[in-house]
Design a protein around this motif. Structure first.
Motif, PDB file in Angstrom:
ATOM      1  N   GLN A 237       0.821  -1.196   0.000  1.00  0.00           N
ATOM      2  CA  GLN A 237       0.000   0.000   0.000  1.00  0.00           C
ATOM      3  C   GLN A 237       0.862   1.257   0.000  1.00  0.00           C
ATOM      4  O   GLN A 237       0.580   2.243  -0.698  1.00  0.00           O
ATOM      5  N   ASP A 241       1.059   4.092  -2.777  1.00  0.00           N
ATOM      6  CA  ASP A 241       0.862   5.516  -2.478  1.00  0.00           C
ATOM      7  C   ASP A 241       2.049   6.345  -2.935  1.00  0.00           C
ATOM      8  O   ASP A 241       1.885   7.456  -3.471  1.00  0.00           O
ATOM      9  N   ARG A 242       3.256   5.792  -2.731  1.00  0.00           N
ATOM     10  CA  ARG A 242       4.440   6.532  -3.181  1.00  0.00           C
ATOM     11  C   ARG A 242       4.442   6.707  -4.687  1.00  0.00           C
ATOM     12  O   ARG A 242       4.684   7.811  -5.209  1.00  0.00           O
ATOM     13  N   ARG A 244       1.946   6.604  -6.624  1.00  0.00           N
ATOM     14  CA  ARG A 244       0.863   7.515  -7.037  1.00  0.00           C
ATOM     15  C   ARG A 244       1.263   8.973  -6.814  1.00  0.00           C
ATOM     16  O   ARG A 244       1.041   9.837  -7.673  1.00  0.00           O
ATOM     17  N   ILE A 245       1.902   9.217  -5.632  1.00  0.00           N
ATOM     18  CA  ILE A 245       2.329  10.599  -5.352  1.00  0.00           C
ATOM     19  C   ILE A 245       3.386  11.046  -6.340  1.00  0.00           C
ATOM     20  O   ILE A 245       3.373  12.189  -6.842  1.00  0.00           O
TER      21      ILE A 245
END
Length: 320
Positions: A237, A241-242, A244-245
């Motif tokens: 996860q 998230d990384r 995606r950021i």
């Protein structure tokens, strides 16, 4: 009166009177009862049980005699004897008897002395013990019915002792035990049973400990597996998230993103003390060194940095 013969006669008469008075007086104590015998025949009973008339009494000298008996409770300790119970078990029994002379006349006529009375009483008690205990089991004698048995024995002995002028005050078995051989055998059997019981308890404890350890080991494996699964899920996860950021940041400013990634690459590649890279100065890897905007010069090529085998500087360009 001055005649020596008369004086001697008076002295003799006075002495005879004194001896007669001494022979005719006797004392019965507070804890005594007395029989007055006249030529062997009982003439009187003084201070018997139930009355309290101690003091000074008179008797006929030389024909009457006095026999004193104790009014207090007397004791008789019986020797240890081996008796057989109803379940064919030998027991060593130690008992005592407490009695009182309640009829001095009957006591004198039947036994005469305390020593003979003790012999007769011991015979009565031993007989009663054998008769009663022979009808009773060992466990009942030792544990469950001991008080009732002693009362029964006391009643039997008391019935026989009444003919002697005696009343049984108390009768008790002080010790009831197995003979030495039987005691050792019972002790060995009890020891063996306790050892067997201890072995069973230890075996059950070892089995329970094994089950507990197995369950604990299984729980450890399950907990670690669940923790690793949760860790991988969280790491995945986090990576998502990384990424995606980073993707969002890259989409907002591609030039800044390229610059930032190049700075990270420089930091990782050049952080050692003796790092040597042999690359072309016009390499795309150093484009931010040549131009702050990161524009590639004419004729630049994408070349990978190749470390030399000896670590020496190359003629085409070297960075430390």
């Amino acid at each position: 009166m001055n005649n020596p013969a008369i004086r001697t006669g008076l002295i003799v008469i006075a002495a005879a009177v004194a001896i007669g008075l001494y022979a005719s007086v006797f004392t019965v104590g507070q804890m005594q009862q007395a029989l007055v015998l006249q030529l062997g025949r009982v003439r009187d009973v003084l201070n018997p049980v139930g009355q309290n008339k101690p003091g000074l009494y008179f008797k006929v000298p030389f024909t009457d005699s006095v026999v004193l008996f104790d009014k207090r409770v007397l004791d008789l300790d019986l020797p240890v004897q081996t008796l057989l119970t109803a379940d064919r078990q030998n027991l060593e029994v130690d008992a005592f008897v407490r009695y009182r002379i309640v009829d001095a006349l009957k006591f004198y006529q039947s036994v005469g002395t305390t020593a003979l009375a003790n012999q007769r009483l011991a015979s009565f008690t031993n007989s009663a013990l054998r008769n009663v205990l022979a009808r009773t089991s060992r466990d009942a004698i030792v544990r469950t019915e001991r008080a009732d048995l002693m009362n029964t024995i006391q009643e039997d002995v008391n019935k026989q002792a009444k003919g002697l002028g005696i009343e049984i005050v108390d009768l008790r078995m002080t010790r009831v035990d197995l003979p030495a051989k039987n005691s050792q055998a019972v002790y060995d059997r009890m020891t063996s049973e306790r050892k067997k019981e201890a072995t069973d308890i230890r075996a059950n404890g070892d089995q329970a400990a094994t089950l507990i350890r197995a369950k604990a080991d299984r729980d450890v494996v399950v907990i670690l597996a669940e923790a690793n699964q949760q860790q991988e899920e969280l790491r995945g996860q986090g990576d998502a998230d990384r990424n995606r950021i980073l993707a969002e940041a890259f989409g907002q400013d591609a030039d800044f993103f390229a610059f930032y990634r190049s700075m990270q690459a420089y930091e990782q590649a050049l952080k050692g003390q003796d790092t040597r890279l042999v690359v072309s100065p016009n390499s795309d890897f150093f484009r931010y060194f040549n131009d702050p905007q990161g524009r590639r010069p004419q004729g630049a090529r994408n070349g990978a940095a190749q470390p030399t085998a000896s670590g020496a500087d190359a003629t085409t360009g070297a960075v430390r």
